[in-house]
Design a protein around this motif. Sequence first.
Motif, PDB file in Angstrom:
ATOM      1  N   ILE A 190       0.838  -1.197   0.000  1.00 54.32           N
ATOM      2  CA  ILE A 190       0.000   0.000   0.000  1.00 54.32           C
ATOM      3  C   ILE A 190       0.875   1.249   0.000  1.00 54.32           C
ATOM      4  CG2 ILE A 190      -1.569   1.407   1.415  1.00 54.32           C
ATOM      5  CD1 ILE A 190      -2.966  -1.118   2.262  1.00 54.32           C
ATOM      6  N   TYR A 191       1.875   1.230   0.852  1.00 53.52           N
ATOM      7  CA  TYR A 191       2.796   2.363   0.891  1.00 53.52           C
ATOM      8  C   TYR A 191       3.494   2.539  -0.456  1.00 53.52           C
ATOM      9  CZ  TYR A 191       6.700   5.360   2.080  1.00 53.52           C
ATOM     10  OH  TYR A 191       7.603   6.391   2.085  1.00 53.52           O
ATOM     11  N   GLY A 192       3.884   1.424  -1.078  1.00 57.40           N
ATOM     12  CA  GLY A 192       4.538   1.495  -2.380  1.00 57.40           C
ATOM     13  C   GLY A 192       3.651   2.103  -3.445  1.00 57.40           C
ATOM     14  N   GLU A 193       2.361   1.765  -3.431  1.00 57.21           N
ATOM     15  CA  GLU A 193       1.427   2.330  -4.405  1.00 57.21           C
ATOM     16  C   GLU A 193       1.229   3.829  -4.176  1.00 57.21           C
ATOM     17  OE1 GLU A 193       0.464   1.176  -7.014  1.00 57.21           O
ATOM     18  OE2 GLU A 193       0.394  -1.008  -6.905  1.00 57.21           O
ATOM     19  N   ILE A 194       1.132   4.204  -2.921  1.00 57.82           N
ATOM     20  CA  ILE A 194       1.039   5.628  -2.598  1.00 57.82           C
ATOM     21  C   ILE A 194       2.282   6.353  -3.104  1.00 57.82           C
ATOM     22  CG2 ILE A 194       1.032   7.292  -0.688  1.00 57.82           C
ATOM     23  CD1 ILE A 194      -0.609   5.220   0.912  1.00 57.82           C
ATOM     24  N   PHE A 195       3.429   5.744  -2.867  1.00 62.91           N
ATOM     25  CA  PHE A 195       4.700   6.359  -3.221  1.00 62.91           C
ATOM     26  C   PHE A 195       4.873   6.507  -4.732  1.00 62.91           C
ATOM     27  CE2 PHE A 195       9.350   5.961  -3.957  1.00 62.91           C
ATOM     28  CZ  PHE A 195       9.743   7.144  -3.353  1.00 62.91           C
ATOM     29  N   THR A 196       4.522   5.462  -5.501  1.00 65.36           N
ATOM     30  CA  THR A 196       4.689   5.549  -6.948  1.00 65.36           C
ATOM     31  C   THR A 196       3.752   6.577  -7.567  1.00 65.36           C
ATOM     32  OG1 THR A 196       3.190   3.648  -7.225  1.00 65.36           O
ATOM     33  CG2 THR A 196       5.555   3.196  -7.223  1.00 65.36           C
ATOM     34  N   THR A 197       2.554   6.732  -7.020  1.00 67.61           N
ATOM     35  CA  THR A 197       1.655   7.766  -7.530  1.00 67.61           C
ATOM     36  C   THR A 197       2.185   9.151  -7.190  1.00 67.61           C
ATOM     37  OG1 THR A 197      -0.254   6.303  -7.347  1.00 67.61           O
ATOM     38  CG2 THR A 197      -0.716   8.646  -7.480  1.00 67.61           C
ATOM     39  N   LEU A 198       2.756   9.297  -6.003  1.00 64.08           N
ATOM     40  CA  LEU A 198       3.388  10.567  -5.649  1.00 64.08           C
ATOM     41  C   LEU A 198       4.511  10.902  -6.630  1.00 64.08           C
ATOM     42  CD1 LEU A 198       3.852  12.945  -3.660  1.00 64.08           C
ATOM     43  CD2 LEU A 198       5.426  11.428  -2.424  1.00 64.08           C
ATOM     44  N   LEU A 199       5.353   9.915  -6.937  1.00 62.62           N
ATOM     45  CA  LEU A 199       6.427  10.143  -7.904  1.00 62.62           C
ATOM     46  C   LEU A 199       5.879  10.617  -9.242  1.00 62.62           C
ATOM     47  CD1 LEU A 199       8.763   7.007  -7.421  1.00 62.62           C
ATOM     48  CD2 LEU A 199       9.143   9.332  -6.576  1.00 62.62           C
ATOM     49  N   SER A 200       4.841   9.934  -9.722  1.00 66.45           N
ATOM     50  CA  SER A 200       4.264  10.268 -11.024  1.00 66.45           C
ATOM     51  C   SER A 200       3.692  11.671 -11.047  1.00 66.45           C
ATOM     52  CB  SER A 200       3.166   9.255 -11.383  1.00 66.45           C
ATOM     53  OG  SER A 200       3.684   7.943 -11.448  1.00 66.45           O
ATOM     54  N   ASP A 201       2.977  12.044  -9.993  1.00 66.10           N
ATOM     55  CA  ASP A 201       2.328  13.351  -9.963  1.00 66.10           C
ATOM     56  C   ASP A 201       3.333  14.489  -9.826  1.00 66.10           C
ATOM     57  OD1 ASP A 201      -0.102  12.132 -10.258  1.00 66.10           O
ATOM     58  OD2 ASP A 201      -0.616  12.163  -8.140  1.00 66.10           O
ATOM     59  N   VAL A 202       4.325  14.312  -8.977  1.00 67.36           N
ATOM     60  CA  VAL A 202       5.355  15.351  -8.842  1.00 67.36           C
ATOM     61  C   VAL A 202       6.141  15.487 -10.144  1.00 67.36           C
ATOM     62  CG1 VAL A 202       7.462  16.025  -7.623  1.00 67.36           C
ATOM     63  CG2 VAL A 202       5.545  15.066  -6.347  1.00 67.36           C
ATOM     64  N   TYR A 203       6.407  14.368 -10.794  1.00 65.71           N
ATOM     65  CA  TYR A 203       7.138  14.399 -12.062  1.00 65.71           C
ATOM     66  C   TYR A 203       6.367  15.183 -13.127  1.00 65.71           C
ATOM     67  CZ  TYR A 203       9.508  12.680 -16.262  1.00 65.71           C
ATOM     68  OH  TYR A 203      10.180  12.590 -17.453  1.00 65.71           O
TER      69      TYR A 203
END
Length: 348
Positions: A269-282
Amino acid sequence: MKKWGSILQVSFTYVGTVVGAGFATGQEILQFFTRYGGMATLTIGLATALFVWLGIKLMLISSDLGAKSYEDLNNLLFGRRIGNWVSLFTLVTLFGVCTVMLAGAGSVFKEQLHLPYQAGLVITLLLAFLLLTKGMEAIMAANSIVVPLMAFFSVLIVWDTWNAPGSFNWIELDAGSSPQRVWFAPLLYAAFNLTMAQGVLVPLGAQIKDRFVLRWGGILGGVWIGCMLMAGHFALAAQMPDIARFEIPMAQIVHRLGPVLQMAFILVIYGEIFTTLLSDVYGLALQLEQRTRLKYKLIVPLILIVAYAVSQIGFKTLLASLYPLFGMLSMAWMVMMIWHRRGPERPT
């Protein structure tokens, strides 16, 4: 084999961008689908079709344009004057989702790991900064790890729920909502998530010129999202209405599988939150770089610092207030995507 490896990477990146805090924790599935009872089975099918169709279309248009960021796509769809305003709205939306992802990471640390909320935010910010300096390659690599793990747990949850007392709730549950609300929910959900996904799918489509890879990456990614939505609805419906009171309901379902798998799922769950954060900030950083004279490596830490300040509001409050509003505002973008007619395709 190399081409199919690229297809999987595109699909992983697509799924990882959409499957964020609300999806992975179960809150998003509850709000847009399971709360409407057995009809959610059909509305998930509609959302899946939109993810496949428009995900492919978005990446192919971006490939034709050679787009630098989603601003180029919005200018094509709406014209430069209106497109600038749409891009500004998308910028605000992406930033709002960044704060939701950060707050979700804090909630995972506090509710599931019994660690300080602020520790979750700070650790997530530092990890995001380190990976975002690597660009798209780091985002694709992170999703290639996290998304298959999330799919594994989706299958595991379905298997565990199969013989549960409420296992037929996914088709029998009656929420008593009006047909208009039931069928509008998947449109809102797809519109919001597709608008957000363009932050990564536009530069991804521009970088990968192979139309075969983009087309099949969109198909696999969209279908994968739909299957995970259905798995989540199946498990959550079996536990309704009690499950709705938890901030991270999916973690409560996995609790029955034992402490080891429960901890592993929390990390996913944390990993999914983290990858979406990466995508949005990018995606946000690319647009700001295009609009300003600031460099990407300066924009990224500025975004993360401001998002940290806003994320203090909390996870569930942000999720409940931002997602429906942004979904409605994103409807115009989705309508323009549906109406847009692409030119002749280049050969594969």
